[in-house]
Design a protein around this motif. Sequence first.
Motif, PDB file in Angstrom:
ATOM      1  N   GLU A 292       0.846  -1.188   0.000  1.00 19.04           N
ATOM      2  CA  GLU A 292       0.000   0.000   0.000  1.00 19.04           C
ATOM      3  C   GLU A 292       0.883   1.239   0.000  1.00 19.04           C
ATOM      4  OE1 GLU A 292      -3.593   2.035   2.679  1.00 19.04           O
ATOM      5  OE2 GLU A 292      -2.628   0.171   3.329  1.00 19.04           O
ATOM      6  N   GLY A 293       0.572   2.186  -0.858  1.00 17.10           N
ATOM      7  CA  GLY A 293       1.372   3.402  -0.931  1.00 17.10           C
ATOM      8  C   GLY A 293       0.523   4.606  -1.305  1.00 17.10           C
ATOM      9  N   LYS A 294       1.051   5.796  -1.025  1.00 11.41           N
ATOM     10  CA  LYS A 294       0.374   7.034  -1.371  1.00 11.41           C
ATOM     11  C   LYS A 294       1.390   8.029  -1.932  1.00 11.41           C
ATOM     12  CE  LYS A 294      -3.569   6.947   1.831  1.00 11.41           C
ATOM     13  NZ  LYS A 294      -4.591   6.995   0.758  1.00 11.41           N
ATOM     14  N   SER A 295       0.976   8.727  -2.973  1.00 10.43           N
ATOM     15  CA  SER A 295       1.836   9.759  -3.547  1.00 10.43           C
ATOM     16  C   SER A 295       1.049  11.043  -3.727  1.00 10.43           C
ATOM     17  CB  SER A 295       2.388   9.309  -4.908  1.00 10.43           C
ATOM     18  OG  SER A 295       1.361   9.286  -5.892  1.00 10.43           O
ATOM     19  N   THR A 296       1.766  12.158  -3.715  1.00 13.15           N
ATOM     20  CA  THR A 296       1.179  13.446  -4.043  1.00 13.15           C
ATOM     21  C   THR A 296       2.042  14.087  -5.120  1.00 13.15           C
ATOM     22  OG1 THR A 296       2.434  14.599  -2.307  1.00 13.15           O
ATOM     23  CG2 THR A 296       0.218  13.834  -1.749  1.00 13.15           C
ATOM     24  N   LEU A 297       1.401  14.881  -5.955  1.00  7.94           N
ATOM     25  CA  LEU A 297       2.125  15.618  -6.991  1.00  7.94           C
ATOM     26  C   LEU A 297       1.628  17.049  -6.972  1.00  7.94           C
ATOM     27  CD1 LEU A 297       4.127  15.559  -9.403  1.00  7.94           C
ATOM     28  CD2 LEU A 297       2.156  15.040 -10.866  1.00  7.94           C
ATOM     29  N   ALA A 298       2.564  17.989  -6.922  1.00  7.25           N
ATOM     30  CA  ALA A 298       2.207  19.410  -6.880  1.00  7.25           C
ATOM     31  C   ALA A 298       2.961  20.154  -7.967  1.00  7.25           C
ATOM     32  CB  ALA A 298       2.553  19.998  -5.514  1.00  7.25           C
ATOM     33  N   TYR A 299       2.321  21.181  -8.512  1.00  4.83           N
ATOM     34  CA  TYR A 299       3.016  22.107  -9.412  1.00  4.83           C
ATOM     35  C   TYR A 299       2.960  23.478  -8.768  1.00  4.83           C
ATOM     36  CZ  TYR A 299       4.407  24.943 -13.365  1.00  4.83           C
ATOM     37  OH  TYR A 299       5.075  25.837 -14.178  1.00  4.83           O
ATOM     38  N   ASN A 300       4.141  24.038  -8.520  1.00  5.40           N
ATOM     39  CA  ASN A 300       4.257  25.335  -7.867  1.00  5.40           C
ATOM     40  C   ASN A 300       4.263  26.426  -8.945  1.00  5.40           C
ATOM     41  OD1 ASN A 300       5.338  27.717  -6.598  1.00  5.40           O
ATOM     42  ND2 ASN A 300       6.072  26.424  -4.937  1.00  5.40           N
ATOM     43  N   ASN A 301       3.193  27.213  -9.002  1.00  2.33           N
ATOM     44  CA  ASN A 301       3.103  28.265 -10.013  1.00  2.33           C
ATOM     45  C   ASN A 301       4.214  29.299  -9.880  1.00  2.33           C
ATOM     46  OD1 ASN A 301       0.792  27.202 -11.197  1.00  2.33           O
ATOM     47  ND2 ASN A 301      -0.603  28.438  -9.952  1.00  2.33           N
ATOM     48  N   ALA A 302       4.705  29.501  -8.659  1.00  2.00           N
ATOM     49  CA  ALA A 302       5.730  30.519  -8.434  1.00  2.00           C
ATOM     50  C   ALA A 302       7.102  30.057  -8.907  1.00  2.00           C
ATOM     51  CB  ALA A 302       5.776  30.904  -6.960  1.00  2.00           C
ATOM     52  N   SER A 303       7.488  28.827  -8.552  1.00  2.00           N
ATOM     53  CA  SER A 303       8.819  28.329  -8.932  1.00  2.00           C
ATOM     54  C   SER A 303       8.802  27.585 -10.263  1.00  2.00           C
ATOM     55  CB  SER A 303       9.357  27.386  -7.848  1.00  2.00           C
ATOM     56  OG  SER A 303       8.541  26.224  -7.757  1.00  2.00           O
ATOM     57  N   GLU A 304       7.582  27.281 -10.769  1.00  2.00           N
ATOM     58  CA  GLU A 304       7.409  26.542 -12.027  1.00  2.00           C
ATOM     59  C   GLU A 304       8.092  25.178 -11.968  1.00  2.00           C
ATOM     60  OE1 GLU A 304       8.743  29.176 -15.133  1.00  2.00           O
ATOM     61  OE2 GLU A 304       6.888  30.354 -15.043  1.00  2.00           O
ATOM     62  N   GLU A 305       7.967  24.529 -10.810  1.00  2.00           N
ATOM     63  CA  GLU A 305       8.541  23.201 -10.595  1.00  2.00           C
ATOM     64  C   GLU A 305       7.481  22.243 -10.066  1.00  2.00           C
ATOM     65  OE1 GLU A 305      13.155  23.366  -9.379  1.00  2.00           O
ATOM     66  OE2 GLU A 305      11.809  24.284  -7.921  1.00  2.00           O
ATOM     67  N   TYR A 306       7.687  20.959 -10.367  1.00  2.00           N
ATOM     68  CA  TYR A 306       6.855  19.907  -9.803  1.00  2.00           C
ATOM     69  C   TYR A 306       7.547  19.335  -8.570  1.00  2.00           C
ATOM     70  CZ  TYR A 306       3.928  19.681 -14.010  1.00  2.00           C
ATOM     71  OH  TYR A 306       3.058  19.969 -15.034  1.00  2.00           O
ATOM     72  N   THR A 307       6.755  18.946  -7.588  1.00  2.00           N
ATOM     73  CA  THR A 307       7.258  18.238  -6.411  1.00  2.00           C
ATOM     74  C   THR A 307       6.416  16.986  -6.221  1.00  2.00           C
ATOM     75  OG1 THR A 307       7.922  20.292  -5.329  1.00  2.00           O
ATOM     76  CG2 THR A 307       7.729  18.339  -3.940  1.00  2.00           C
ATOM     77  N   THR A 308       7.071  15.852  -6.017  1.00  2.00           N
ATOM     78  CA  THR A 308       6.359  14.615  -5.762  1.00  2.00           C
ATOM     79  C   THR A 308       6.802  14.030  -4.431  1.00  2.00           C
ATOM     80  OG1 THR A 308       5.866  12.383  -6.595  1.00  2.00           O
ATOM     81  CG2 THR A 308       8.054  13.249  -7.054  1.00  2.00           C
ATOM     82  N   THR A 309       5.865  13.420  -3.722  1.00  5.79           N
ATOM     83  CA  THR A 309       6.183  12.714  -2.471  1.00  5.79           C
ATOM     84  C   THR A 309       5.626  11.304  -2.560  1.00  5.79           C
ATOM     85  OG1 THR A 309       4.145  13.270  -1.261  1.00  5.79           O
ATOM     86  CG2 THR A 309       5.932  14.889  -1.216  1.00  5.79           C
ATOM     87  N   PHE A 310       6.252  10.384  -1.820  1.00  8.51           N
ATOM     88  CA  PHE A 310       5.746   9.006  -1.812  1.00  8.51           C
ATOM     89  C   PHE A 310       6.020   8.365  -0.459  1.00  8.51           C
ATOM     90  CE2 PHE A 310       5.774   4.438  -2.629  1.00  8.51           C
ATOM     91  CZ  PHE A 310       4.587   4.306  -3.338  1.00  8.51           C
ATOM     92  N   ILE A 311       4.987   7.691   0.076  1.00  5.83           N
ATOM     93  CA  ILE A 311       5.124   6.901   1.303  1.00  5.83           C
ATOM     94  C   ILE A 311       4.448   5.559   1.075  1.00  5.83           C
ATOM     95  CG2 ILE A 311       5.262   8.846   2.921  1.00  5.83           C
ATOM     96  CD1 ILE A 311       2.274   8.528   3.437  1.00  5.83           C
ATOM     97  N   ASP A 312       4.916   4.516   1.782  1.00  9.40           N
ATOM     98  CA  ASP A 312       4.273   3.209   1.652  1.00  9.40           C
ATOM     99  C   ASP A 312       4.457   2.401   2.933  1.00  9.40           C
ATOM    100  OD1 ASP A 312       6.812   1.893   1.590  1.00  9.40           O
ATOM    101  OD2 ASP A 312       6.963   2.263  -0.554  1.00  9.40           O
ATOM    102  N   ASN A 313       3.859   1.215   2.947  1.00 12.46           N
ATOM    103  CA  ASN A 313       3.931   0.364   4.140  1.00 12.46           C
ATOM    104  C   ASN A 313       5.174  -0.510   4.158  1.00 12.46           C
ATOM    105  OD1 ASN A 313       3.063  -1.232   1.995  1.00 12.46           O
ATOM    106  ND2 ASN A 313       1.835  -2.578   3.296  1.00 12.46           N
ATOM    107  N   MET A 314       6.111  -0.267   3.246  1.00 16.32           N
ATOM    108  CA  MET A 314       7.363  -1.009   3.201  1.00 16.32           C
ATOM    109  C   MET A 314       8.493  -0.262   3.907  1.00 16.32           C
ATOM    110  SD  MET A 314       6.756  -3.842   1.595  1.00 16.32           S
ATOM    111  CE  MET A 314       5.563  -4.614   0.495  1.00 16.32           C
TER     112      MET A 314
END
Length: 213
Positions: free
Chosen positions: A121-143
């Motif tokens: 089981e895992g969860k990820s988030t993806l964000a796009y920062n309008n100010a820095s014009e960059e993507y940020t991704t995070t990931f966590i899981d039960n491992m």
Amino acid sequence: MKKLTTTFAIIALCFISCKKEVKTEEPTPKAVDGVKTEEPVVEEPLDSAAQMKAWVAYATPSAAHKLMADEVGTWNCDMTFWSEPNGKAEKATSTANIKMVLGGRYQEASYQGTMMGQPFEGKSTLAYNNASEEYTTTFIDNMGTGMMVAMGKYDEKTKSMELKGEMVNPVNGEKTPYREVYTIVDPKTRKMEMYDVKNGSEFKSMEIIMTKK
């Protein structure tokens, strides 16, 4: 939209009222232990209208967020892993349920499947920062108990996103760099490749082919 603009007008005005007076004169050298140093250059103050405009632009979903929203739905994930360079490939499968959250500003994905004979089981988030014009991704899981965080940009020519971050090796506790390449193959296919570093050399450690149901 009117409600959103009013909200950020209040935020901008609060920010201005709480901000201390900013000096605009040239920095003057200071002496610390006989060595002259310069004070940091201060920013020019912006009027309330300019600040409100900047905050509204920062908070309004953009074309990048539309690209993220195109992935909303359920995806079958065919996963391949390599523990070392030229090592034997191991297979796993999972299902990803993707949705947009917080008014379409972030993408959230939940993964469920089987890995190494264990429930995954895992969860990820993806964000796009309008100010820095960059993507940020995070990931966590039960491992594990750590969070993976990577940042990067999208290349329209290759239809791919390259993100770079660091992860902690649980064997020796040291941080090592990793690189993720996320490619839009076609409207219903995505490919995610991860590259780790071992003995100073980068190698492909994971590939996920995602197919939309």
